[in-house]
Design a protein around this motif. Structure first.
Motif, PDB file in Angstrom:
ATOM      1  N   CYS A  43      37.039  15.994  27.682  1.00  0.00           N
ATOM      2  CA  CYS A  43      36.501  17.327  27.429  1.00  0.00           C
ATOM      3  C   CYS A  43      37.603  18.217  26.888  1.00  0.00           C
ATOM      4  O   CYS A  43      38.723  18.228  27.416  1.00  0.00           O
ATOM      5  N   SER A  44      37.268  18.976  25.843  1.00  0.00           N
ATOM      6  CA  SER A  44      38.182  20.013  25.347  1.00  0.00           C
ATOM      7  C   SER A  44      37.499  21.360  25.492  1.00  0.00           C
ATOM      8  O   SER A  44      36.394  21.550  24.972  1.00  0.00           O
ATOM      9  N   PRO A  45      38.135  22.305  26.181  1.00  0.00           N
ATOM     10  CA  PRO A  45      37.483  23.598  26.415  1.00  0.00           C
ATOM     11  C   PRO A  45      37.539  24.494  25.184  1.00  0.00           C
ATOM     12  O   PRO A  45      38.201  24.178  24.194  1.00  0.00           O
ATOM     13  N   ILE A  46      36.830  25.586  25.257  1.00  0.00           N
ATOM     14  CA  ILE A  46      36.891  26.611  24.226  1.00  0.00           C
ATOM     15  C   ILE A  46      38.330  27.127  24.158  1.00  0.00           C
ATOM     16  O   ILE A  46      38.996  27.289  25.198  1.00  0.00           O
ATOM     17  N   SER A  47      38.793  27.378  22.948  1.00  0.00           N
ATOM     18  CA  SER A  47      40.157  27.869  22.771  1.00  0.00           C
ATOM     19  C   SER A  47      40.384  29.142  23.588  1.00  0.00           C
ATOM     20  O   SER A  47      39.588  30.090  23.526  1.00  0.00           O
ATOM     21  N   GLY A  48      41.447  29.143  24.372  1.00  0.00           N
ATOM     22  CA  GLY A  48      41.761  30.295  25.211  1.00  0.00           C
ATOM     23  C   GLY A  48      41.245  30.177  26.635  1.00  0.00           C
ATOM     24  O   GLY A  48      41.674  30.928  27.515  1.00  0.00           O
ATOM     25  N   HIS A  49      40.318  29.258  26.860  1.00  0.00           N
ATOM     26  CA  HIS A  49      39.820  29.034  28.224  1.00  0.00           C
ATOM     27  C   HIS A  49      40.778  28.120  28.971  1.00  0.00           C
ATOM     28  O   HIS A  49      41.232  27.112  28.440  1.00  0.00           O
ATOM     29  N   LYS A  50      41.010  28.458  30.248  1.00  0.00           N
ATOM     30  CA  LYS A  50      41.976  27.703  31.025  1.00  0.00           C
ATOM     31  C   LYS A  50      41.339  26.894  32.146  1.00  0.00           C
ATOM     32  O   LYS A  50      42.026  26.181  32.861  1.00  0.00           O
ATOM     33  N   SER A  51      40.059  27.043  32.313  1.00  0.00           N
ATOM     34  CA  SER A  51      39.370  26.350  33.406  1.00  0.00           C
ATOM     35  C   SER A  51      38.345  25.378  32.853  1.00  0.00           C
ATOM     36  O   SER A  51      37.611  25.705  31.910  1.00  0.00           O
TER      37      SER A  51
ATOM     38  N   ASP B  54      34.249  29.538  15.703  1.00  0.00           N
ATOM     39  CA  ASP B  54      35.115  28.922  16.720  1.00  0.00           C
ATOM     40  C   ASP B  54      34.411  27.730  17.330  1.00  0.00           C
ATOM     41  O   ASP B  54      33.200  27.751  17.559  1.00  0.00           O
ATOM     42  N   ALA B  55      35.167  26.668  17.607  1.00  0.00           N
ATOM     43  CA  ALA B  55      34.583  25.484  18.222  1.00  0.00           C
ATOM     44  C   ALA B  55      34.232  25.798  19.655  1.00  0.00           C
ATOM     45  O   ALA B  55      34.940  26.509  20.361  1.00  0.00           O
ATOM     46  N   GLY B  56      33.104  25.230  20.086  1.00  0.00           N
ATOM     47  CA  GLY B  56      32.731  25.367  21.477  1.00  0.00           C
ATOM     48  C   GLY B  56      33.381  24.268  22.291  1.00  0.00           C
ATOM     49  O   GLY B  56      34.366  23.650  21.868  1.00  0.00           O
ATOM     50  N   VAL B  57      32.813  23.999  23.435  1.00  0.00           N
ATOM     51  CA  VAL B  57      33.304  22.917  24.288  1.00  0.00           C
ATOM     52  C   VAL B  57      32.921  21.585  23.642  1.00  0.00           C
ATOM     53  O   VAL B  57      31.779  21.407  23.220  1.00  0.00           O
ATOM     54  N   THR B  58      33.883  20.698  23.539  1.00  0.00           N
ATOM     55  CA  THR B  58      33.586  19.380  22.964  1.00  0.00           C
ATOM     56  C   THR B  58      33.793  18.307  24.021  1.00  0.00           C
ATOM     57  O   THR B  58      34.671  18.421  24.886  1.00  0.00           O
ATOM     58  N   GLN B  59      32.974  17.269  23.939  1.00  0.00           N
ATOM     59  CA  GLN B  59      33.064  16.151  24.874  1.00  0.00           C
ATOM     60  C   GLN B  59      32.970  14.838  24.096  1.00  0.00           C
ATOM     61  O   GLN B  59      32.299  14.762  23.074  1.00  0.00           O
TER      62      GLN B  59
ATOM     63  N   SER C 290      42.747  20.511  28.099  1.00  0.00           N
ATOM     64  CA  SER C 290      41.707  19.488  28.033  1.00  0.00           C
ATOM     65  C   SER C 290      41.669  18.739  29.351  1.00  0.00           C
ATOM     66  O   SER C 290      42.587  18.853  30.180  1.00  0.00           O
ATOM     67  N   SER C 291      40.609  17.963  29.548  1.00  0.00           N
ATOM     68  CA  SER C 291      40.436  17.328  30.857  1.00  0.00           C
ATOM     69  C   SER C 291      39.809  15.955  30.696  1.00  0.00           C
ATOM     70  O   SER C 291      39.125  15.673  29.700  1.00  0.00           O
ATOM     71  N   GLU C 292      40.080  15.119  31.657  1.00  0.00           N
ATOM     72  CA  GLU C 292      39.442  13.805  31.764  1.00  0.00           C
ATOM     73  C   GLU C 292      38.754  13.668  33.109  1.00  0.00           C
ATOM     74  O   GLU C 292      39.299  14.136  34.128  1.00  0.00           O
ATOM     75  N   LEU C 293      37.598  13.025  33.094  1.00  0.00           N
ATOM     76  CA  LEU C 293      36.916  12.635  34.318  1.00  0.00           C
ATOM     77  C   LEU C 293      36.908  11.112  34.353  1.00  0.00           C
ATOM     78  O   LEU C 293      36.506  10.469  33.384  1.00  0.00           O
ATOM     79  N   ASN C 294      37.379  10.550  35.450  1.00  0.00           N
ATOM     80  CA  ASN C 294      37.414   9.107  35.618  1.00  0.00           C
ATOM     81  C   ASN C 294      36.475   8.685  36.741  1.00  0.00           C
ATOM     82  O   ASN C 294      36.435   9.335  37.793  1.00  0.00           O
ATOM     83  N   VAL C 295      35.747   7.630  36.499  1.00  0.00           N
ATOM     84  CA  VAL C 295      34.884   7.078  37.538  1.00  0.00           C
ATOM     85  C   VAL C 295      35.177   5.584  37.636  1.00  0.00           C
ATOM     86  O   VAL C 295      35.064   4.858  36.645  1.00  0.00           O
TER      87      VAL C 295
END
Lengths: 107, 116
Positions: B23-31, B1-6, B73-78
């Motif tokens: 960022c893409s979380p581990i499959s099934g993770h919601k946070s 299974d893929a881990g967290v990817t950035q 998945s998530s984005e961080l903007n600066v």
């Protein structure tokens, strides 16, 4: 006062030795505790979650003292591959990390 | 299974520019949580998102913002980058929002941002 404080070390130990170090935290409402290891320029990797008063995982033993608000990590029979920075992590609605304790195991 | 990817793994920006980290979380993770780590220090908490809602914010200026998408998945903007924003930006995923005692977080490899 920092939320999580650790002795930065470094702890230089020979292979096969036992090494132990502590971490103190300031928030008495902290709910859960972890040890992560971080190799140079890599991401932190979960080493152990700390249950109740403490637990053991192979050569690693973590202990929790809620009254005194500290957590310890003990590594037995140190291996060269144990050389890393060990991060103490405390969860009080968010994860707070210590700055890390550096351990170097020499042949 | 893929881990967290950035992505990206490394980035060089100039002061005043804007950056988006992914960022893409581990499959099934919601946070998803974001951290900033400068050399010699532990990671500092920036944001946590759970089910697309912000659940926590660290002591960072408003130049930092984030969001979580329906696929978790998530984005961080600066914005308006400063030299002091140079750091390793870490994303961590977990099953739940962190309210369970043993809601463990797993980190991605990080994005190393250099601001010149």
């Amino acid at each position: 006062r920092k939320e999580v404080e650790q002795d930065p070390g470094p702890f230089n130990v020979p292979e096969g030795a036992t090494v132990a170090f502590n971490c103190t935290y300031s928030n008495s409402a902290s709910q859960s505790f972890f040890w992560y290891r971080q190799d140079c320029r890599k991401e932190p990797k979960l080493l152990m979650s700390v249950y109740s008063s403490g637990n053991e995982d192979g050569r690693f033993t973590a202990q929790l003292n809620r009254a005194s608000q500290y957590i310890s990590l003990l590594i037995r029979d140190s291996k060269l591959s144990d050389s890393a920075t060990y991060l103490c992590v405390v969860n009080a609605h968010k994860l707070s990390f210590g700055a890390g304790t550096t351990v170097t195991v020499r042949a | 299974d893929a881990g967290v990817t950035q992505s990206p793994t490394h980035l060089i920006k100039t002061r005043g520019q804007h950056v988006t980290l992914r960022c893409s979380p581990i499959s099934g993770h919601k946070s998803v949580s974001w951290y900033q780590q400068v050399l010699g220090q532990g990671p500092q908490f920036i944001f946590q998102y759970y089910e697309k809602e912000e659940r926590g914010r660290g002591n960072f200026p408003d130049r930092f913002s984030a969001r979580q998408f329906p696929n978790y998945s998530s984005e961080l903007n600066v914005n308006a980058l400063l030299l002091g924003d140079s750091a390793l930006y870490l994303c961590a995923s977990s099953l739940g929002p962190g309210e369970q005692v043993l809601d463990e977080q797993y980190f991605g490899p990080g994005t190393r941002l250099t601001v010149t």
